[in-house]
Write a protein that holds these residues in place. Structure first.
Motif: not given
Length: 267
Positions: A42-46, A101-109
């Motif tokens: 899931q981490l890679v997929l996100a 931006v990358a951090l927010f959307f990575f955590v959100l997904v």
């Protein structure tokens, strides 16, 4: 519903309450001797999904944006303006926007995976993954502070409050050092992990508890209580979507606050 659940517990009819074991997944496959599990995938997929979204939104940028470009720009500007510029300040914020931006959307997904059918698992309900992300944040904001103020200057800034009499230093300096340097990554990760863990655990409880009450406990009390549990599961699911967004926002907001504090000339 409460009385029915109490009766089941008292009678010992075999319902097994969900717990930490529900968050353990067997390996899916092995790569170079490393066992790869569902949360790791899931981490890679996100990461792939976030990268693909912003690449597709920006690859054909135009003065009059299409729907995808409009969505990408709106998502980018949300973090850029409401978190980066407003928290870090207009002078320094721009160089940290890509990370935020990358951090927010990575955590959100990764959080939203808990609400997506056939995945239905919040990645950061595994504490090790939340702490790894908080560790990265710790390296970044401390590195920024040391780069600007120097190692000794940064430690002084974070450990000695301005305007405090020197007589108070023996009491305050250890507390400030402990709070600003050591505790921040722990609380940052714990907040994200605990919310994702508790929400998912609650959903499992209502879903499996409702099934048990209807199929095993039976009777009018069991059926009514089971249906009520399923209704609660649906309501909690909608609440969880809000929590998933808020936890991503809080995580990146605190990162921005820590970066701002590291860059500030006064504590």
């Amino acid at each position: 519903m409460i009385s029915a659940a109490s009766t089941i517990t008292a009678a010992g009819d075999g319902f097994t309450a969900p717990g930490p074991a529900n968050f353990e997944y067997p390996e899916l496959f092995s790569v170079g001797g490393v066992d790869v599990t569902k949360p790791m995938v899931q981490l890679v997929l996100a990461g792939i999904l976030v990268l693909a979204f912003f690449w597709m939104a920006s690859r054909r940028a135009a003065m009059v944006p299409g729907r995808l470009q409009f969505a990408g720009e709106g998502a980018y500007n949300f973090v850029r303006n409401s978190v980066g510029r407003d928290i870090i300040g207009s002078h320094d914020f721009q160089r940290f926007v890509p990370y935020l931006v990358a951090l927010f959307f990575f955590v959100l997904v990764n959080n939203l995976f808990a609400s997506i059918p056939f995945i239905q698992f919040p990645t950061f309900s595994r504490s090790s993954m939340a702490y790894a992300l908080a560790g990265l944040s710790w390296l970044i904001y401390n590195g920024v502070g040391i780069a600007k103020h120097g190692f000794v200057g940064y430690l002084k800034l974070q450990s000695i409050p301005s305007g405090v009499p020197a007589a108070m230093y023996p009491l305050l300096v250890p507390l400030e050092f402990f709070s600003n340097i050591l505790v921040r990554p722990v609380t940052l990760a714990l907040r994200l992990f605990a919310n994702m863990f508790a929400g998912h655990l609650l959903l499992i409880l209502f879903a499996t508890g409702g099934l048990y009450l209807v199929s095993e406990y039976g009777g009018a009390v069991g059926v009514i209580s089971g249906i009520a549990a399923w209704v609660m599961a649906i309501l909690v699911s909608f609440l969880e979507i809000l929590v998933q967004f808020l936890q991503a926002y809080v995580f990146v907001l605190l990162n921005a606050m820590y970066i701002q504090g590291a860059l500030a000339d006064e504590h």
